[in-house]
Design an enzyme around this catalytic site. Structure first.
Site, PDB file in Angstrom:
ATOM      1  N   GLY A   1       4.168   2.631  -6.149  1.00 33.56           N
ATOM      2  CA  GLY A   1       2.948   3.039  -5.454  1.00 33.56           C
ATOM      3  C   GLY A   1       2.096   1.862  -5.038  1.00 33.56           C
ATOM      4  N   ASP A   2       2.032   0.836  -5.877  1.00 31.96           N
ATOM      5  CA  ASP A   2       1.266  -0.358  -5.520  1.00 31.96           C
ATOM      6  C   ASP A   2       1.882  -1.069  -4.331  1.00 31.96           C
ATOM      7  OD1 ASP A   2      -0.857  -0.333  -7.317  1.00 31.96           O
ATOM      8  OD2 ASP A   2       0.303  -1.277  -8.905  1.00 31.96           O
ATOM      9  N   TYR A   3       3.191  -1.170  -4.317  1.00 35.43           N
ATOM     10  CA  TYR A   3       3.839  -1.916  -3.249  1.00 35.43           C
ATOM     11  C   TYR A   3       3.801  -1.166  -1.916  1.00 35.43           C
ATOM     12  CZ  TYR A   3       5.157  -5.800  -6.157  1.00 35.43           C
ATOM     13  OH  TYR A   3       5.099  -6.922  -6.942  1.00 35.43           O
TER      14      TYR A   3
END
Length: 403
Positions: free
Chosen positions: A173-175
């Site tokens: 999700g961060d990437y």
């Protein structure tokens, strides 16, 4: 005549001040650095960014930090203090983009609302990457990648049917939010380059929405077909065959044969003569409907042969498949090696460390390999020197814990 390869990327000349923490927004700035942007990483003086404590950490050296923040220069500044805020605002005219990911309203409480930032630099692009956006009832909620993944509907698609949802052992999700961050920067830089009189802007990027944006069919299939997509193990519920299969010698493979032509070649390769014309399997909707029978036959065939035999058959048939790679497989694969998929980045502590190559590859452009991410305040003297802060003033600011 072919153009001479140049080390400068498309974002050469763009200056980004990255004051975000951990992963999502910093990764967005890093992707821009890969393509030529000058990125200055701003941290608190105590170097307390949580990414410095996430594994892998070797003998106190934060390895993830080094590769996730590659290609950046590092300064320290406590913008919560009046002097720190003053220094930040004085620097902004020299930057094109400011990236932050604090909870909604935090920057305003520090006296750094968008209006104040734009008074310092009217053409500044302010990227605000948060979990849930600048508006709405959840705007001040904290969040990390797994929260974005769960709330977006993404995690509900993983796991075995009837079992619990599963997170990946990686903050995808961060990437994904980082990719949208880099896209937003490039998008707004293009707008400003096209109009010298255009004003800066504020970009409201919600990580949960970034993940949800990738799940195109979920809303329409729910409205039009009253269908809620859920986990189905390694099978895909939208195409068949598409699953993970285990060879006799214990190797796991992923195979996808979505189109009718590829399915026909798969049938030839695995000895299912006539299945491609069988009405139960002749089209993708029919194959999905009769997936248990189809997958059962494939599972038995894979389990009856060693990987080498399977790979030879599938390669000869032009069938999309892959062994499930570990990082050891990636490092030893000749295709990755020939393309230079892993590059070595200079590092003052470790000599050099490996990391993924710059993506994408652009004709006529050979980017310089970045060095690893900076230590806290590593470039204080160089960066602040541009703004007229000499050694004596920097020493005083250190004493006051402003830098």
């Amino acid at each position: 005549m072919p153009s001479t390869p140049k080390p400068q990327g498309a974002l050469h000349g763009v200056r980004i001040l990255d004051m975000a923490t951990v992963l999502a927004a910093p990764v967005g700035a890093t992707l821009c650095a890969d393509h030529g942007a000058e990125v200055v990483k701003l941290e608190l003086p105590d170097g307390s960014d949580a990414l410095r404590g996430l594994q892998p950490v070797k003998n106190g050296v934060p390895l993830w930090w080094k590769v996730a923040n590659r290609g950046k220069q590092g300064i320290t500044l406590d913008v919560r203090k009046p002097k720190g805020r003053e220094i930040l605002l004085s620097m902004l005219p020299e930057f094109d983009v400011l990236v932050e990911n604090f909870r909604t309203g935090t920057m305003a409480r520090w006296g750094l609302d968008t209006e104040t930032l734009h008074r310092a630099n009217p053409r500044l692009i302010v990227i605000r990457l948060t979990g849930f956006g600048q508006t709405g009832p959840y705007k001040e909620r904290p969040g990390f990648a797994r929260i974005f993944e769960a709330m977006s509907g993404f995690t509900n698609l993983t796991g075995e049917a009837g079992g619990p949802p599963l997170h990946s052992n990686y903050p995808i999700g961060d990437y994904i939010a980082g990719l949208f961050c880099a896209f937003a920067i490039a998008m707004e830089v293009a707008r400003l380059r096209g109009d010298p009189e255009a004003p800066g802007t504020e970009v409201d990027l919600a990580a949960t929405e970034a993940l949800f944006r990738l799940l195109d069919p979920l809303p329409v299939e729910h409205e039009q077909m009253d269908f809620v997509r859920g986990p189905s193990g390694n099978r895909a519920s939208y195409t068949a065959p598409s699953n993970m299969y285990r060879s006799r010698d214990g190797v796991w493979l992923s195979l996808v044969a979505s189109s009718n032509a590829i399915f026909a070649r798969t049938c030839d390769a695995v000895g299912l003569a006539g299945w491609a014309s069988d009405p139960r399997f002749a089209t993708n909707p029919a194959r999905v409907e009769n997936l248990d029978e189809l997958d059962g036959a494939l599972v038995r065939w894979f389990a009856g042969h060693d990987y080498a035999h399977i790979a030879g058959k599938l390669e000869a048939g032009g069938i999309p498949f892959s062994k499930v790679y570990s990082i050891e497989d990636i490092r030893s694969d000749p295709h990755f090696a020939e393309r230079g998929a892993i590059v070595r980045m200079a590092d003052p502590e470790l000599g050099s460390v490996p990391g993924p190559c710059i993506v994408p590859r652009v004709a006529g452009h050979e980017p310089a390999i970045p060095r690893t991410g900076p230590s806290p305040g590593e470039h204080n003297e160089a960066i602040y020197g541009r703004f007229g802060l000499g050694p004596e003033e920097l020493a005083l600011l250190r004493e006051q814990k402003v830098i």
